[in-house]
Design a protein around this motif. Structure first.
Motif, PDB file in Angstrom:
ATOM      1  N   ARG A  53     -28.567   3.247  31.215  1.00 37.98           N
ATOM      2  CA  ARG A  53     -28.926   1.961  30.919  1.00 37.98           C
ATOM      3  C   ARG A  53     -27.942   0.958  30.935  1.00 37.98           C
ATOM      4  O   ARG A  53     -28.208  -0.237  31.233  1.00 37.98           O
ATOM      5  CB  ARG A  53     -29.476   1.960  29.186  1.00 37.98           C
ATOM      6  N   GLY A  54     -26.829   1.165  31.322  1.00 35.96           N
ATOM      7  CA  GLY A  54     -25.542   0.320  31.728  1.00 35.96           C
ATOM      8  C   GLY A  54     -24.821  -0.126  30.589  1.00 35.96           C
ATOM      9  O   GLY A  54     -24.094  -1.287  30.470  1.00 35.96           O
ATOM     10  N   ASP A  55     -24.959   0.671  29.243  1.00 38.97           N
ATOM     11  CA  ASP A  55     -24.149   0.190  28.024  1.00 38.97           C
ATOM     12  C   ASP A  55     -22.694   0.393  28.198  1.00 38.97           C
ATOM     13  O   ASP A  55     -21.765  -0.029  27.599  1.00 38.97           O
ATOM     14  CB  ASP A  55     -24.541   0.905  26.989  1.00 38.97           C
ATOM     15  N   ILE A  56     -22.300   1.292  29.127  1.00 41.24           N
ATOM     16  CA  ILE A  56     -20.937   1.937  29.486  1.00 41.24           C
ATOM     17  C   ILE A  56     -20.368   1.539  30.642  1.00 41.24           C
ATOM     18  O   ILE A  56     -20.855   1.587  31.629  1.00 41.24           O
ATOM     19  CB  ILE A  56     -20.869   3.410  29.255  1.00 41.24           C
ATOM     20  N   ASP A  57     -18.998   1.068  30.547  1.00 40.74           N
ATOM     21  CA  ASP A  57     -18.391   0.529  31.377  1.00 40.74           C
ATOM     22  C   ASP A  57     -17.179   1.530  31.777  1.00 40.74           C
ATOM     23  O   ASP A  57     -16.518   1.495  32.884  1.00 40.74           O
ATOM     24  CB  ASP A  57     -17.789  -0.867  31.249  1.00 40.74           C
ATOM     25  N   PHE A  58     -16.661   1.989  30.730  1.00 43.24           N
ATOM     26  CA  PHE A  58     -15.788   3.073  30.824  1.00 43.24           C
ATOM     27  C   PHE A  58     -15.621   4.258  29.759  1.00 43.24           C
ATOM     28  O   PHE A  58     -15.978   4.252  28.620  1.00 43.24           O
ATOM     29  CB  PHE A  58     -14.576   2.256  29.883  1.00 43.24           C
ATOM     30  N   TYR A  59     -15.398   5.364  30.480  1.00 44.48           N
ATOM     31  CA  TYR A  59     -15.316   6.746  29.527  1.00 44.48           C
ATOM     32  C   TYR A  59     -13.999   7.268  29.499  1.00 44.48           C
ATOM     33  O   TYR A  59     -13.213   7.291  30.449  1.00 44.48           O
ATOM     34  CB  TYR A  59     -16.212   7.774  30.379  1.00 44.48           C
ATOM     35  N   THR A  60     -13.633   7.566  28.312  1.00 47.56           N
ATOM     36  CA  THR A  60     -12.291   7.852  27.998  1.00 47.56           C
ATOM     37  C   THR A  60     -12.198   9.087  27.125  1.00 47.56           C
ATOM     38  O   THR A  60     -12.934   9.085  26.132  1.00 47.56           O
ATOM     39  CB  THR A  60     -11.231   6.948  27.497  1.00 47.56           C
ATOM     40  N   SER A  61     -11.305   9.985  27.127  1.00 43.18           N
ATOM     41  CA  SER A  61     -11.067  11.089  26.361  1.00 43.18           C
ATOM     42  C   SER A  61      -9.586  11.329  26.278  1.00 43.18           C
ATOM     43  O   SER A  61      -9.020  11.013  27.108  1.00 43.18           O
ATOM     44  CB  SER A  61     -11.741  12.406  26.641  1.00 43.18           C
ATOM     45  N   LEU A 108     -17.094   4.712  26.099  1.00 42.20           N
ATOM     46  CA  LEU A 108     -17.508   5.884  25.728  1.00 42.20           C
ATOM     47  C   LEU A 108     -16.401   6.884  25.294  1.00 42.20           C
ATOM     48  O   LEU A 108     -15.567   6.747  26.195  1.00 42.20           O
ATOM     49  CB  LEU A 108     -18.506   6.308  26.689  1.00 42.20           C
ATOM     50  N   THR A 109     -16.515   7.381  24.080  1.00 43.30           N
ATOM     51  CA  THR A 109     -15.335   8.431  23.723  1.00 43.30           C
ATOM     52  C   THR A 109     -16.239   9.557  23.593  1.00 43.30           C
ATOM     53  O   THR A 109     -17.274   9.890  23.329  1.00 43.30           O
ATOM     54  CB  THR A 109     -14.844   7.991  22.470  1.00 43.30           C
ATOM     55  N   THR A 158     -26.060  10.839  26.018  1.00 45.24           N
ATOM     56  CA  THR A 158     -25.009  10.097  26.770  1.00 45.24           C
ATOM     57  C   THR A 158     -25.544   9.577  28.173  1.00 45.24           C
ATOM     58  O   THR A 158     -25.196   8.551  28.567  1.00 45.24           O
ATOM     59  CB  THR A 158     -23.580  11.019  26.976  1.00 45.24           C
ATOM     60  N   ASN A 159     -26.353  10.404  28.826  1.00 49.07           N
ATOM     61  CA  ASN A 159     -26.796  10.067  30.205  1.00 49.07           C
ATOM     62  C   ASN A 159     -27.958   9.051  30.071  1.00 49.07           C
ATOM     63  O   ASN A 159     -27.662   7.898  31.053  1.00 49.07           O
ATOM     64  CB  ASN A 159     -27.770  11.082  30.850  1.00 49.07           C
ATOM     65  N   PHE A 160     -28.806   8.662  28.883  1.00 54.16           N
ATOM     66  CA  PHE A 160     -29.567   7.427  28.609  1.00 54.16           C
ATOM     67  C   PHE A 160     -28.581   6.199  28.511  1.00 54.16           C
ATOM     68  O   PHE A 160     -28.877   5.216  29.322  1.00 54.16           O
ATOM     69  CB  PHE A 160     -30.178   7.857  27.380  1.00 54.16           C
ATOM     70  N   ILE A 161     -27.621   6.314  27.817  1.00 50.55           N
ATOM     71  CA  ILE A 161     -26.934   4.920  27.622  1.00 50.55           C
ATOM     72  C   ILE A 161     -26.111   4.516  29.196  1.00 50.55           C
ATOM     73  O   ILE A 161     -25.879   3.415  29.220  1.00 50.55           O
ATOM     74  CB  ILE A 161     -25.980   5.032  26.564  1.00 50.55           C
ATOM     75  N   LEU A 162     -25.624   5.852  29.594  1.00 49.71           N
ATOM     76  CA  LEU A 162     -24.968   5.570  30.922  1.00 49.71           C
ATOM     77  C   LEU A 162     -25.912   4.784  31.940  1.00 49.71           C
ATOM     78  O   LEU A 162     -25.600   3.883  32.628  1.00 49.71           O
ATOM     79  CB  LEU A 162     -24.430   6.716  31.535  1.00 49.71           C
TER      80      LEU A 162
END
Length: 351
Positions: free
Chosen positions: A230-238, A165-166, A224-228
């Motif tokens: 749901r398990g779509d995201i393993d890594f958040y970066t900015s 996630l970016t 963003t909370n929904f996809i987090l």
């Protein structure tokens, strides 16, 4: 001319960021990309300042634009007496260097160096515009090279096949991530928050990753909370517009709320960038407040009735407890011991 933009997406090719030539600076208008590929043409350095303030270019784009703007300033005063040229360049360096407040410390490093180079060229009877232009190209080369180290460290941390996630448009780090992933045959799925009100995540970040063949998914800022969960995201970066030495980071408004949500579900947040050694703690970070009308409009269309008001802080500040690590050109550091960055030697000239 030696250039470090090989293998970069369209948006990161040098000419497509900002470019000086024959008394004119051309800046790709990111406000309307990718629907249109148009350039704002500046024949006065004050027009470059306005383009930066109007977010024709943003993220790391202004680092290049202020350098090219200094080349333009040198062209504008080339027929004046030496004393007048020097005064003109010094004033241009001050004005361009303060085009936006949160990152003004970075802009000033570029414009002050450009002014000094231009003055030396003027005193030697040489072309100050060309000297400043060439220095700006070298500045871009340094930035791309140093950020490639950051991109290499970041990609090494991302699990193969991960959902990443970016937030907003991290400019150089996006290009260096892409190059690092291709070189190491690592694949990951990209999810981009759209980034109101100018949609940099939707229009810029998504374009870069999709252009280079990565599976790219756009989500609205409030998904963003929904996809987090749901398990779509393993890594958040900015990326970060500013990193203070006490481990706080300033980045596009909304970065902190995604960090809070990621922390809640156990998704690590890794920030990329170079620490600002002149910002001892987060109190040294200035938050820019922009024209609220920009929130009330989407791509030039009013979305509210005239009576509605808005507020537009351009950045927010994320504290170290929400940051898994800060990825730099010297390796990966805890935000709590960012001072260790200096134990690896003096900071390289970056801007």
């Amino acid at each position: 001319m030696n250039r470090k933009d090989s293998g970069m997406p369209f948006l990161l090719k040098f000419e497509n960021v900002a470019w000086y030539e024959s008394g004119e600076v051309r800046i790709l208008d990111r406000r309307i990309f990718p629907e249109e590929k148009c350039f704002v043409q500046c024949t006065d350095y004050h027009q470059v300042i306005k383009a930066i303030q109007d977010m024709v270019t943003q993220s790391a784009g202004p680092y290049t634009a202020v350098g090219m703007g200094m080349a333009l300033a040198a062209y504008q005063c080339k027929d004046e007496l030496e004393k007048s040229q020097i005064a003109f360049l010094q004033e241009a360096a001050k004005e361009l260097g303060n085009a936006r407040p949160t990152t003004a410390n970075r802009y000033r490093k570029i414009t002050n160096r450009a002014a000094n180079l231009g003055i030396k060229a003027i005193q030697a009877g040489q072309d100050a515009s060309q000297a400043i232009f060439e220095d700006t190209i070298e500045s871009m080369n340094r930035r791309y090279s140093i950020m490639q180290k950051v991109g290499d460290y970041l990609v090494d941390l991302i699990p193969n096949g991960a959902g990443v996630l970016t937030q907003c448009y991290g400019e150089t780090i996006i290009g260096t991530m892409i190059r690092a992933a291709k070189r190491t045959n690592k694949d990951f799925r990209i999810f981009n928050a759209e980034t109101r009100p100018f949609f940099q995540g939707a229009r810029l970040t998504s374009s870069c990753f999709a252009e280079e063949g990565f599976e790219t998914t756009l989500v609205t800022d409030n998904m963003t909370n929904f996809i987090l969960e749901r398990g779509d995201i393993d890594f958040y970066t900015s990326a970060a517009d500013s990193i203070s030495m006490d481990g706080y980071i300033a980045n596009k408004i909304g970065t902190k709320q995604i960090a809070i949500l990621s922390n809640r579900v156990g998704v690590p947040y890794f920030v990329t960038g170079i620490p600002d050694l002149d910002k001892v703690d987060h109190k040294d970070i200035t938050i820019e407040y922009r024209d609220p009308s920009q929130v009330l409009n989407i791509m030039g269309h009013q979305i509210t009735t005239p009576e509605v008001k808005a507020v537009y802080p351009a950045f927010d500040i994320t504290p170290p407890e929400l940051i898994g690590a800060i990825v730099t050109d010297r390796g990966v550091f805890s935000p709590y011991n960012l001072g260790h960055y200096l134990k690896h030697g003096e900071k390289e000239e970056f801007y």
